[in-house]
Design a protein around this motif. Structure first.
Motif, short mmCIF file in Angstrom:
data_model
loop_
_atom_site.label_atom_id
_atom_site.label_comp_id
_atom_site.label_asym_id
_atom_site.label_seq_id
_atom_site.Cartn_x
_atom_site.Cartn_y
_atom_site.Cartn_z
N CYS A 151 30.13 38.21 -25.15
CA CYS A 151 29.96 36.54 -25.09
C CYS A 151 30.53 36.13 -23.65
CB CYS A 151 31.07 35.92 -25.98
SG CYS A 151 31.22 34.10 -26.15
N TYR A 161 26.11 33.66 -27.76
CA TYR A 161 27.52 33.37 -27.87
C TYR A 161 28.03 33.95 -28.97
CZ TYR A 161 26.54 30.06 -24.22
OH TYR A 161 25.88 29.31 -23.10
N GLU A 170 29.70 29.37 -32.86
CA GLU A 170 29.64 28.19 -32.75
C GLU A 170 30.66 27.41 -31.74
OE1 GLU A 170 27.18 24.89 -33.06
OE2 GLU A 170 26.95 26.85 -33.94
N ARG A 208 29.65 28.50 -28.26
CA ARG A 208 28.51 27.84 -27.72
C ARG A 208 28.60 26.43 -27.46
NH1 ARG A 208 24.49 24.65 -29.54
NH2 ARG A 208 25.47 24.66 -31.70
#
Length: 62
Positions: A14, A36, A39, A42
């Motif tokens: 990530c 990613y 959430e 992101r």
């Protein structure tokens, strides 16, 4: 996809929290597009809060 052990699944890193995350079944069709791990990462990348998430994840890993 044939059955695999967890250790054999593909992994990515990530770009926000620098943690590795493994392939998930729900990402089977879009694995090349997944960037990613969550959430939260992101959204923090989009909002420019990358450093605070990285600091928090580093503090949690200690």
């Amino acid at each position: 996809m044939r059955m695999r052990r967890k250790g054999e699944l593909p992994e990515k890193l990530c770009p926000v929290c620098k943690r590795s995350f493994a392939w998930r079944r729900k990402w089977a069709r879009v694995w090349d597009e997944v960037r990613y791990c969550s959430e939260r990462c992101r959204q923090s990348k989009r909002n420019g809060r990358q450093k605070s998430v990285a600091r928090n994840s580093a503090a949690l890993s200690r």
